[in-house]
Design an enzyme around this catalytic site. Structure first.
Site, short mmCIF file in Angstrom:
data_model
loop_
_atom_site.label_atom_id
_atom_site.label_comp_id
_atom_site.label_asym_id
_atom_site.label_seq_id
_atom_site.Cartn_x
_atom_site.Cartn_y
_atom_site.Cartn_z
N GLU A 41 0.64 -1.05 0.02
CA GLU A 41 -0.12 0.49 0.34
C GLU A 41 0.96 1.82 -0.09
O GLU A 41 1.78 1.25 1.33
CB GLU A 41 -0.55 0.01 0.88
CG GLU A 41 -1.81 1.45 1.36
CD GLU A 41 -3.11 0.93 2.59
OE1 GLU A 41 -3.57 -0.47 2.54
OE2 GLU A 41 -3.30 1.81 2.39
N LYS A 75 -7.55 -0.93 11.01
CA LYS A 75 -7.00 -1.69 10.44
C LYS A 75 -5.41 -0.17 9.52
O LYS A 75 -4.60 -0.69 9.67
CB LYS A 75 -7.34 -1.25 9.08
CG LYS A 75 -7.04 -1.66 7.48
CD LYS A 75 -6.66 -0.94 6.45
CE LYS A 75 -6.57 -1.57 5.65
NZ LYS A 75 -5.05 -1.09 4.76
N ASP A 120 4.40 -14.48 12.39
CA ASP A 120 3.56 -14.86 11.67
C ASP A 120 2.36 -13.99 11.90
O ASP A 120 1.88 -13.33 13.34
CB ASP A 120 3.09 -16.35 12.18
CG ASP A 120 1.31 -16.83 12.38
OD1 ASP A 120 0.50 -16.05 11.70
OD2 ASP A 120 1.28 -17.22 12.92
N HIS A 141 -2.60 10.55 -0.87
CA HIS A 141 -2.35 9.55 -0.48
C HIS A 141 -2.94 9.32 -2.46
O HIS A 141 -1.72 8.51 -2.67
CB HIS A 141 -4.08 8.90 0.22
CG HIS A 141 -4.19 7.27 -0.32
ND1 HIS A 141 -3.39 6.78 1.37
CD2 HIS A 141 -4.20 6.44 -1.25
CE1 HIS A 141 -3.69 5.19 0.68
NE2 HIS A 141 -3.96 4.60 -0.78
C1 MEV Z 1 -5.84 3.45 5.04
O1 MEV Z 1 -5.10 2.22 4.49
C2 MEV Z 1 -5.90 2.96 6.89
C3 MEV Z 1 -6.86 4.77 7.04
O2 MEV Z 1 -7.97 4.46 6.78
C4 MEV Z 1 -6.83 4.50 8.50
C5 MEV Z 1 -7.65 5.29 9.30
O3 MEV Z 1 -8.87 5.94 8.74
O4 MEV Z 1 -7.62 5.53 10.71
C6 MEV Z 1 -6.39 6.10 6.84
#
Ligand code: MEV
Length: 429
Positions: A82, A269, A285, A383
């Site tokens: 990513e 995430k 792992d 991004h």
């Molecule tokens: C994207 O990979 C991760 C985010 O969505 C995390 C977040 O929203 O805190 C930017």
């Protein structure tokens, strides 16, 4: 390594970056070769690691820079597909180092082995018997894996619970015994599984029940690692946003994740965006780490944030993270995969405990990177600028053309492969 702050690394060619690393870390020829060899993990090696091998699968492999943790400099290898993750981690690590760096710790590092016993004639009596024979059981488990005892590890504790005793169904009534093992620098899955399997007959004898499952628990809550950072607001200033505004925005964003599982999953995430790449780069792992981390985020009965963000009395932004870390620096793929071995030496990691702490610090940095962007310009600006390079490549751009096409895509606010193809054609004319 004197400093993990390598200015201009982003603008170097891959070859220049490798040369710099070689110099800074006095890498051996073999290590340097592994880095530049797309087949560092040979198919032959891979064929011995899993079944039905048809090749190897690669990921971009980059360096998180600027990390200062407990006063020690770290460049952090990250394997991830990513865009913007490595840049964001390095950006936040730079801010945090100006605030004195991350502070990390771990109180203990014990892995857990579980034994499920069903069909006991008297579950409470079985529990008492286990507790009475605790020392014998612990010794028997140590004897099943003597090499860990000679390395200074071994079984440290044992406990036992009765679950669902009053249920009508005999399927759900069970006794669950845990052994807590100091696995030294290993993640210890094989060690623990060997131990629990080998003491199962003794457990059956003691409980008069039937031992069913015997397996490591990936809920490694006796292997917690924590990281903390304290950042004065002036270091958070972003574009037209004052530092205090950014700080408060981050705290609001945290409160959202703490209160709402829909947000918490995305927030977490983003934390795993930092954690997984280091876990993968070091041959660990990541499924085990993911499963344990998410379970820990739900330990209070609802799924919440893996981090906390608050303001201290001086108005600083305070970030903290605490997660179970079932990782190792020996065993598994850590020394089999040449790039995992490379990652551990570049980080100059001396123990699994130290690696666990670096990993959670990267998770905390990644979280702040995401929240800071979300609380200010939104994530798309940064991004998409980075993503545009991948789109340019997908559209056929090569070499110097990549930056030119990526820039045009951003300027024209059309970051699509179709548009990139068009621009590549124009460039070639
Ligand atoms: C994207 O990979 C991760 C985010 O969505 C995390 C977040 O929203 O805190 C930017």
């Amino acid at each position: 390594m004197t400093s993990s702050r390598i200015s201009g690394f982003y603008n170097m060619t891959v070859e220049e970056r490798r040369a710099l690393l070689r110099e800074a870390f006095t890498l051996t020829d073999a290590e340097t070769q592994n880095l530049s060899n797309a087949d560092a993990l040979t198919v032959g090696k891979a064929d011995n690691m899993i079944e039905n091998v048809i090749g190897t699968y690669q990921l971009p492999f980059g360096l998180g820079l600027n990390f200062l943790i407990n006063g020690k400099e770290y460049v952090v290898p990250m394997a991830i597909e990513e865009a913007s993750v490595v840049a964001s981690a390095s950006h936040i690590a730079k801010i945090v180092r100006e605030a004195g760096g991350f502070r990390t710790e771990s109180k203990e590092r014990l892995m857990i082995g579980q034994i499920q016993v069903v069909g006991c004639p008297d579950f409470q009596e079985a529990k008492q018997q286990i507790l009475r024979q605790k020392d014998i059981l612990m010794k028997a488990a140590d004897n099943a894996y003597p090499s860990i005892v000679s390395r200074g590890g071994g079984v440290r504790d044992l406990d036992v619970r009765v679950l669902n005793e009053n249920d009508a169904s005999s399927y759900s009534k069970m006794l669950v015994m845990h052994i807590y093992v100091d696995t030294c620098d290993a993640m210890g899955a094989n060690m623990i599984n060997t131990m629990v399997e080998s003491i199962a007959p003794i457990v059956e004898e003691i409980t008069k029940g039937k031992v069913h499952l015997r397996i490591l628990s990936n809920y490694a809550d006796r292997s917690l690692a924590t990281a903390k950072c304290v950042i004065p607001p002036h270091l958070l200033k972003t574009g037209s946003f004052a530092g205090e505004e950014v700080r408060d925005g981050v705290i609001h964003a945290y409160e959202f994740a703490a209160s709402d599982p829909y947000r918490a999953v995305t927030h977490n995430k983003g934390i795993m965006n930092g954690i997984d790449p280091v876990v993968i780069a070091t041959g660990n792992d990541w499924r085990a780490v993911e499963a344990g981390a998410h379970a820990y985020a739900a330990r209070n009965g609802h799924y919440g944030s893996m981090t906390t963000w608050s303001k201290d009395e001086e108005g600083n932004l305070v970030g903290e993270i605490e997660l179970p870390m079932s990782i190792g620096t020996v065993g598994g793929a850590t020394r089999v995969h040449p790039l995992a071995d490379f990652s551990l030496s570049v980080m100059q990691i001396e123990s699994a405990e130290e690696l666990a702490q670096v990993i959670v610090a990267v998770g905390l940095a990644q979280n702040l990177g995401a929240l800071k962007a979300l609380a200010t310009d939104g994530i798309q600006k940064g991004h998409m600028a980075l993503h545009s390079r991948s789109v340019a490549i997908a559209g056929g751009a090569t070499g110097e053309m990549i930056d030119v096409i990526a820039k045009q895509l951003v300027e024209q606010q059309e970051i699509r492969v179709g548009k990139a193809k068009e621009l590549v054609e124009q460039y070639k004319q």
